[in-house]
Design a protein around this motif. Structure first.
Motif, PDB file in Angstrom:
ATOM      1  N   ASP A 132       0.912  -1.087  -0.517  1.00  0.00           N
ATOM      2  CA  ASP A 132       0.204  -0.049  -0.537  1.00  0.00           C
ATOM      3  C   ASP A 132       0.802   1.364   0.164  1.00  0.00           C
ATOM      4  O   ASP A 132       0.492   2.095  -0.899  1.00  0.00           O
ATOM      5  CB  ASP A 132      -1.048   0.118   1.336  1.00  0.00           C
ATOM      6  CG  ASP A 132      -2.053  -1.044   0.740  1.00  0.00           C
ATOM      7  OD1 ASP A 132      -2.242  -1.036  -0.191  1.00  0.00           O
ATOM      8  OD2 ASP A 132      -2.397  -1.423   2.058  1.00  0.00           O
ATOM      9  N   ARG A 133       2.024   0.999   1.149  1.00  0.00           N
ATOM     10  CA  ARG A 133       2.369   1.747   0.960  1.00  0.00           C
ATOM     11  C   ARG A 133       3.987   2.877  -0.337  1.00  0.00           C
ATOM     12  O   ARG A 133       3.450   4.174  -1.265  1.00  0.00           O
ATOM     13  CB  ARG A 133       3.193   2.461   2.311  1.00  0.00           C
ATOM     14  CG  ARG A 133       4.540   3.624   2.711  1.00  0.00           C
ATOM     15  CD  ARG A 133       3.414   4.642   3.268  1.00  0.00           C
ATOM     16  NE  ARG A 133       4.112   6.282   3.584  1.00  0.00           N
ATOM     17  CZ  ARG A 133       4.813   6.762   3.337  1.00  0.00           C
ATOM     18  NH1 ARG A 133       4.413   6.363   1.507  1.00  0.00           N
ATOM     19  NH2 ARG A 133       5.460   8.019   3.055  1.00  0.00           N
ATOM     20  N   ILE A 156      -6.594   4.775  -0.799  1.00  0.00           N
ATOM     21  CA  ILE A 156      -5.533   4.189   0.079  1.00  0.00           C
ATOM     22  C   ILE A 156      -5.308   4.950   0.417  1.00  0.00           C
ATOM     23  O   ILE A 156      -4.609   5.117   1.968  1.00  0.00           O
ATOM     24  CB  ILE A 156      -4.987   2.932  -0.365  1.00  0.00           C
ATOM     25  CG1 ILE A 156      -5.756   1.767  -0.777  1.00  0.00           C
ATOM     26  CG2 ILE A 156      -3.854   2.526   0.102  1.00  0.00           C
ATOM     27  CD1 ILE A 156      -5.586   0.500  -1.741  1.00  0.00           C
ATOM     28  N   SER A 157      -4.637   6.128   0.121  1.00  0.00           N
ATOM     29  CA  SER A 157      -4.125   6.853   0.444  1.00  0.00           C
ATOM     30  C   SER A 157      -4.540   7.684   1.687  1.00  0.00           C
ATOM     31  O   SER A 157      -3.501   8.340   1.930  1.00  0.00           O
ATOM     32  CB  SER A 157      -3.020   8.167  -0.293  1.00  0.00           C
ATOM     33  OG  SER A 157      -4.492   8.445  -0.922  1.00  0.00           O
ATOM     34  N   GLN A 179      -1.273   2.637  -2.638  1.00  0.00           N
ATOM     35  CA  GLN A 179      -2.010   4.147  -2.773  1.00  0.00           C
ATOM     36  C   GLN A 179      -1.582   5.486  -3.875  1.00  0.00           C
ATOM     37  O   GLN A 179      -2.925   6.437  -3.831  1.00  0.00           O
ATOM     38  CB  GLN A 179      -1.043   4.503  -1.231  1.00  0.00           C
ATOM     39  CG  GLN A 179       0.410   5.307  -1.845  1.00  0.00           C
ATOM     40  CD  GLN A 179       1.557   6.191  -0.606  1.00  0.00           C
ATOM     41  OE1 GLN A 179      -0.118   6.322   0.464  1.00  0.00           O
ATOM     42  NE2 GLN A 179       2.174   6.395  -0.729  1.00  0.00           N
ATOM     43  N   GLU A 187      -4.138   5.483   7.133  1.00  0.00           N
ATOM     44  CA  GLU A 187      -2.428   5.567   7.217  1.00  0.00           C
ATOM     45  C   GLU A 187      -2.806   4.690   8.736  1.00  0.00           C
ATOM     46  O   GLU A 187      -3.617   5.361   9.901  1.00  0.00           O
ATOM     47  CB  GLU A 187      -2.332   7.208   7.542  1.00  0.00           C
ATOM     48  CG  GLU A 187      -1.907   8.206   6.511  1.00  0.00           C
ATOM     49  CD  GLU A 187      -1.212   9.149   6.909  1.00  0.00           C
ATOM     50  OE1 GLU A 187      -1.004   9.213   8.289  1.00  0.00           O
ATOM     51  OE2 GLU A 187      -0.867  10.475   6.491  1.00  0.00           O
TER      52      GLU A 187
END
Length: 266
Positions: free
Chosen positions: A123-124, A134-135, A128, A138
Motif C-alpha cells: 500500500d505504501r 488508500i492514500s 496508494q 494511514e
C-alpha cells in the motif's frame, strides 16, 4: 488410543481457550478499524447497537471459542491421519520432551516479517498511487489490534485454514487418489497450501467491498496478495514442521506489523 483421544481433547480445549482472548478483542479492533475507514457507518452502528459492547464481546468470544474447539478437534484428527506433525502440542500433555527447532523458528519469524512488510509496503509504495482511497488510510499502532491479531489471527485463523482446511484437502486427495500409499507427491501439498491461502484471501473481499464501495480487479489482486502471502508461508511451515510453527509465524506477522512496519513506514 484412549490416551491419544484424551490428548486431542486437551489440546483442543487449550487452543479454544486461547482463541477466547482473540474473540473478546476482535470486535473492538474491527470497530476501531471501521472508525478510521468508514466513520459515518461506524457512528450509525454505535447508535443502533442493541446491547452493551461488553456483552457483544462476550458473545463473540464464546462463539469463537466453540468454533475453535470444533475446528481444532476435527483438524487434529484429520492431521494425524495424513501425517502432519503435532509434536510440540502433544508434548504439553505427555512426558515427551520436544522443543522448537531454532532454525525453523528463525524461518517462521522471517516469514512473518516478510508478510508484514508486504501488507504495509504494498500500500505504501504501490497501491496508494494506484487505487483511490488508500492514500487516505494511514495505519496507526493499535494495542488491541496487536493482541487480537496475535490470538485471533495467529491462532484461530491457523486452526481453521491450515490445521483444518489444509489437512482436509490432503486427506481427500489421499482417500480419492492415493489410498494405501504412504507419501503424496509434493505437488498436492503445494496445491493445498495455495488453495487454503486463496480461500483466506477471498474471505477478506467482503471487508474490501465495504471499505471501498466495490471490488475492482486491482482491489481483488491486492486482497489476494496482501492476505495470501502469509497463508503460503504458514502453509509451508505447517507442511514441513507442524501447526505450531505456522502459528508462530502468523503471530509474528502481526507483532512485526504493529511494532515495526507501521511505525517505520507511517
Amino acid at each position: 488410543m484412549g490416551k491419544m483421544k484424551r490428548n486431542d481433547l486437551k489440546i483442543s480445549i487449550l487452543l479454544a481457550v486461547i482463541c477466547f482472548i482473540g474473540g473478546f478483542l476482535v470486535l473492538p479492533y474491527q470497530l476501531d478499524a471501521m472508525q478510521q475507514t468508514l466513520p459515518h457507518q461506524y457512528e450509525q452502528l454505535i447508535e443502533t447497537m442493541p446491547v452493551p459492547m461488553i456483552l457483544l464481546q462476550l458473545i463473540t468470544a464464546i462463539q469463537l471459542t466453540v468454533m475453535a474447539f470444533i475446528v481444532a478437534f476435527l483438524g487434529i484428527k484429520i492431521a494425524r491421519k495424513v501425517g502432519f506433525s503435532l509434536d510440540i502440542l502433544d508434548a504439553l500433555f505427555t512426558k515427551t520432551k520436544v522443543s522448537f527447532e531454532t532454525r525453523w523458528v528463525v524461518r517462521a519469524f522471517i516469514f512473518g516479517a516478510i508478510s508484514a512488510f508486504v501488507i504495509v509496503g504494498a500500500d505504501r509504495f504501490y497501491y496508494q498511487n494506484k487505487i483511490s482511497g488508500i492514500s487516505d488510510i494511514e495505519p496507526e499502532f493499535s494495542l488491541i489490534g496487536l493482541i487480537a491479531g496475535v490470538f485471533y489471527g495467529g491462532v484461530f485463523e491457523e486452526l481453521l485454514m491450515r490445521l483444518f482446511v489444509m489437512s482436509l484437502l490432503i486427506w481427500l486427495v489421499k482417500i480419492l487418489f492415493y489410498r494405501g500409499k504412504s507419501e503424496l507427491p509434493s505437488l498436492f501439498y503445494w496445491m493445498a497450501i495455495i488453495i487454503a491461502a486463496l480461500l483466506f484471501a477471498i474471505g477478506h473481499l467482503p471487508a474490501t467491498d465495504a471499505i471501498f464501495g466495490g471490488v475492482t480487479t486491482d482491489l481483488m489482486i491486492r486482497s489476494l496478495i496482501l492476505n495470501g502471502i502469509a497463508g503460503i508461508f504458514c502453509g509451508y511451515l505447517f507442511w514441513k514442521k507442524g501447526i505450531e510453527y505456522a502459528i508462530l509465524s502468523h503471530m509474528f506477522a502481526h507483532i512485526s506489523l504493529q511494532l515495526i512496519m507501521i511505525p517505520l513506514f507511517y
